[in-house]
Design an enzyme around this catalytic site. Structure first.
Site, PDB file in Angstrom:
ATOM      1  N   LYS A 138       1.233   4.553  -2.752  1.00 15.09           N
ATOM      2  CA  LYS A 138       1.027   5.975  -2.399  1.00 15.09           C
ATOM      3  C   LYS A 138       2.280   6.804  -2.688  1.00 15.09           C
ATOM      4  O   LYS A 138       2.196   7.947  -3.127  1.00 15.09           O
ATOM      5  CB  LYS A 138       0.589   6.097  -0.935  1.00 15.09           C
ATOM      6  N   TYR A 173       0.830  -1.206   0.000  1.00 15.57           N
ATOM      7  CA  TYR A 173       0.000   0.000   0.000  1.00 15.57           C
ATOM      8  C   TYR A 173       0.867   1.260   0.000  1.00 15.57           C
ATOM      9  O   TYR A 173       0.649   2.195  -0.784  1.00 15.57           O
ATOM     10  CB  TYR A 173      -0.923  -0.034   1.222  1.00 15.57           C
ATOM     11  N   LEU A 225      -4.662   8.870   9.799  1.00 13.27           N
ATOM     12  CA  LEU A 225      -5.637   7.789   9.993  1.00 13.27           C
ATOM     13  C   LEU A 225      -7.060   8.363  10.065  1.00 13.27           C
ATOM     14  O   LEU A 225      -7.333   9.278  10.836  1.00 13.27           O
ATOM     15  CB  LEU A 225      -5.310   7.025  11.283  1.00 13.27           C
ATOM     16  N   ILE A 226      -7.952   7.813   9.232  1.00 18.86           N
ATOM     17  CA  ILE A 226      -9.337   8.283   9.138  1.00 18.86           C
ATOM     18  C   ILE A 226     -10.252   7.118   9.528  1.00 18.86           C
ATOM     19  O   ILE A 226      -9.994   5.968   9.169  1.00 18.86           O
ATOM     20  CB  ILE A 226      -9.650   8.744   7.681  1.00 18.86           C
ATOM     21  N   ASP A 227     -11.365   7.461  10.197  1.00 17.11           N
ATOM     22  CA  ASP A 227     -12.164   6.401  10.844  1.00 17.11           C
ATOM     23  C   ASP A 227     -13.109   5.636   9.912  1.00 17.11           C
ATOM     24  O   ASP A 227     -14.237   5.331  10.285  1.00 17.11           O
ATOM     25  CB  ASP A 227     -12.966   7.006  12.010  1.00 17.11           C
TER      26      ASP A 227
HETATM   27  P1  NDP Z   1     -12.357   2.324   1.652  1.00 13.25           P
HETATM   28  O1  NDP Z   1     -11.654   1.002   1.678  1.00 13.25           O
HETATM   29  O2  NDP Z   1     -13.403   2.623   2.663  1.00 13.25           O
HETATM   30  O3  NDP Z   1     -13.003   2.557   0.215  1.00 13.25           O
HETATM   31  C1  NDP Z   1     -12.336   2.136  -0.929  1.00 13.25           C
HETATM   32  C2  NDP Z   1     -13.216   2.405  -2.128  1.00 13.25           C
HETATM   33  O4  NDP Z   1     -12.558   1.916  -3.297  1.00 13.25           O
HETATM   34  C3  NDP Z   1     -14.566   1.707  -2.041  1.00 13.25           C
HETATM   35  O5  NDP Z   1     -15.553   2.521  -2.609  1.00 13.25           O
HETATM   36  C4  NDP Z   1     -14.356   0.455  -2.894  1.00 13.25           C
HETATM   37  O6  NDP Z   1     -15.615   0.054  -3.389  1.00 13.25           O
HETATM   38  C5  NDP Z   1     -13.422   1.000  -3.987  1.00 13.25           C
HETATM   39  N1  NDP Z   1     -12.624  -0.066  -4.599  1.00 13.25           N
HETATM   40  C6  NDP Z   1     -11.958  -1.072  -3.995  1.00 13.25           C
HETATM   41  N2  NDP Z   1     -11.353  -1.847  -4.908  1.00 13.25           N
HETATM   42  C7  NDP Z   1     -11.671  -1.335  -6.123  1.00 13.25           C
HETATM   43  C8  NDP Z   1     -11.374  -1.716  -7.461  1.00 13.25           C
HETATM   44  N3  NDP Z   1     -10.640  -2.795  -7.735  1.00 13.25           N
HETATM   45  N4  NDP Z   1     -11.884  -0.967  -8.473  1.00 13.25           N
HETATM   46  C9  NDP Z   1     -12.655   0.108  -8.213  1.00 13.25           C
HETATM   47  N5  NDP Z   1     -12.953   0.533  -6.963  1.00 13.25           N
HETATM   48  C10 NDP Z   1     -12.479  -0.191  -5.932  1.00 13.25           C
HETATM   49  O7  NDP Z   1     -11.179   3.424   1.685  1.00 13.25           O
HETATM   50  P2  NDP Z   1     -11.065   4.763   2.555  1.00 13.25           P
HETATM   51  O8  NDP Z   1     -12.313   5.540   2.408  1.00 13.25           O
HETATM   52  O9  NDP Z   1     -10.574   4.413   3.909  1.00 13.25           O
HETATM   53  O10 NDP Z   1      -9.877   5.510   1.794  1.00 13.25           O
HETATM   54  C11 NDP Z   1     -10.149   6.400   0.730  1.00 13.25           C
HETATM   55  C12 NDP Z   1      -8.851   7.057   0.297  1.00 13.25           C
HETATM   56  O11 NDP Z   1      -8.248   7.707   1.425  1.00 13.25           O
HETATM   57  C13 NDP Z   1      -7.805   6.070  -0.232  1.00 13.25           C
HETATM   58  O12 NDP Z   1      -7.109   6.645  -1.309  1.00 13.25           O
HETATM   59  C14 NDP Z   1      -6.864   5.899   0.946  1.00 13.25           C
HETATM   60  O13 NDP Z   1      -5.562   5.529   0.567  1.00 13.25           O
HETATM   61  C15 NDP Z   1      -6.907   7.296   1.557  1.00 13.25           C
HETATM   62  N6  NDP Z   1      -6.509   7.280   2.952  1.00 13.25           N
HETATM   63  C16 NDP Z   1      -7.318   6.671   3.882  1.00 13.25           C
HETATM   64  C17 NDP Z   1      -6.919   6.626   5.199  1.00 13.25           C
HETATM   65  C18 NDP Z   1      -7.756   5.981   6.253  1.00 13.25           C
HETATM   66  O14 NDP Z   1      -7.276   5.863   7.392  1.00 13.25           O
HETATM   67  N7  NDP Z   1      -8.988   5.598   5.980  1.00 13.25           N
HETATM   68  C19 NDP Z   1      -5.631   7.188   5.642  1.00 13.25           C
HETATM   69  C20 NDP Z   1      -4.863   7.787   4.585  1.00 13.25           C
HETATM   70  C21 NDP Z   1      -5.309   7.828   3.292  1.00 13.25           C
HETATM   71  P3  NDP Z   1     -15.970  -1.401  -3.967  1.00 13.25           P
HETATM   72  O15 NDP Z   1     -15.559  -2.394  -2.926  1.00 13.25           O
HETATM   73  O16 NDP Z   1     -17.449  -1.313  -4.172  1.00 13.25           O
HETATM   74  O17 NDP Z   1     -15.218  -1.532  -5.242  1.00 13.25           O
END
Ligand code: NDP
Length: 282
Positions: A181, A177, A211-213
């Site tokens: 990034k 991961y 980190l986001i919840d």
């Molecule tokens: P989630 O895992 O909650 O959501 C991921 C999304 O991507 C879902 O909508 C999922 O939907 C979609 N997805 C997964 N695989 C695929 C695929 N193969 N093709 C198309 N879509 C896909 O992620 P977060 O909301 O936690 O994170 C969102 C962003 O924020 C990311 O870029 C992450 O790196 C970044 N981020 C998050 C942090 C955190 O702590 N949450 C911290 C730092 C950065 P579906 O399964 O329906 O395809």
């Protein structure tokens, strides 16, 4: 101490000088958000909807997308359309952009946010997973950016990349991961310079999140670390404001910027803190 005080003053100055956000600027805006079935992407879709934007959302699960789109419509979106797509496929990223441009008649914002699922564990030599994750989290972003650039150029639009503190600072248990990034930050950092040098109309914002919840993140770190998690809805709003005001960077929460600086200034201390932030015994 003097250094720390100067840093804090610099941060306050930067915050004060940030351009102000006018939510009216998003009324009718044509927006594509990826990874919008859950988590931060879903929250972004709801914010854009409340601001009266026209949105296309995408992810893999069609049924979930349909529910999110219906909620967007009820919250005030001028249009809320969805397209199911798998970013692991070579052709889907282009098709998503084509769909959004055609249905919305152009694009003002493209927010690239999706990530593929990846295990939270020590690196076990799974090269294939890393390659797959690179396609989902990195190459699909590159494809979509190239495909959307002409439309964004026409509309003086914005490209928003959702990245992570782990794209600036490596951390254990997430080697594949964190690599994706770092790749995003490198590629879109370079593209930002190139567009500026070409006097392009398109702005690029790279968002560094702590980190986001979200459910996905919390499921991974529960019981493993006590690092505080920040609300997805607030992270989503800050990403939208960053794109709307065409700022180059977002650091959310604010101290993530200090953390990125500390790794170069105090490398040993930073490594010690990172390695002791997790409950792990060999
Ligand atoms: P989630 O895992 O909650 O959501 C991921 C999304 O991507 C879902 O909508 C999922 O939907 C979609 N997805 C997964 N695989 C695929 C695929 N193969 N093709 C198309 N879509 C896909 O992620 P977060 O909301 O936690 O994170 C969102 C962003 O924020 C990311 O870029 C992450 O790196 C970044 N981020 C998050 C942090 C955190 O702590 N949450 C911290 C730092 C950065 P579906 O399964 O329906 O395809």
């Amino acid at each position: 101490k003097v250094l720390l005080a100067s840093l804090c003053v610099a941060f306050v100055a930067v915050k004060w000088s940030a351009p102000s956000f006018d939510s009216e600027s998003l009324r009718g805006a044509r927006v594509l958000v990826t990874g919008a079935s859950t988590g931060i992407g879903e929250q972004m879709a709801y914010h854009y909807a409340r601001f009266g934007a026209q949105i296309v959302i995408t992810a893999r699960r069609e049924k979930v997308l349909q529910q999110v789109a219906e909620k967007c419509q009820s919250l005030g979106a001028q249009k809320a359309l969805y397209i199911a797509a798998d970013m692991a496929s070579v052709s889907d990223p282009d098709q998503v952009v084509d769909f959004a441009v055609e249905k919305l008649g152009g694009l003002d914002y493209m927010v690239l946010n999706h990530i593929g699922p990846s295990p939270f564990r020590m690196w076990d030599g799974d090269v294939e997973h890393t390659r797959w994750l690179m396609q989902v989290n990195f190459f699909s972003y590159v494809h979509m950016a190239w495909k959307a650039l002409a439309s964004l150029e026409q509309s003086k639009g914005s490209l928003v990349i959702v990245s992570s503190l782990l794209g600036k600072m490596a951390s254990p248990f997430v080697a594949p991961y964190t690599s994706t990034k770092f790749a995003l930050n490198g590629f879109f950092g370079a593209l930002h310079h190139e567009l500026a040098m070409k006097k392009s109309n398109v702005s690029i914002s790279i968002c560094t999140l702590g980190l986001i919840d979200t459910e996905a993140a919390m499921d991974k770190v529960r019981g493993v670390t006590n690092i505080p998690a920040y609300p997805a809805t607030d992270a989503a709003l800050n990403i939208i404001k960053t794109g709307a005001t065409r700022q180059t960077d977002l650091y959310y929460p604010w101290f993530t910027q200090l953390v990125t600086l500390s790794k170069d200034w105090l490398p040993s201390l930073t490594s010690y803190i990172i390695q002791n932030s997790y409950n792990y015994s060999p």
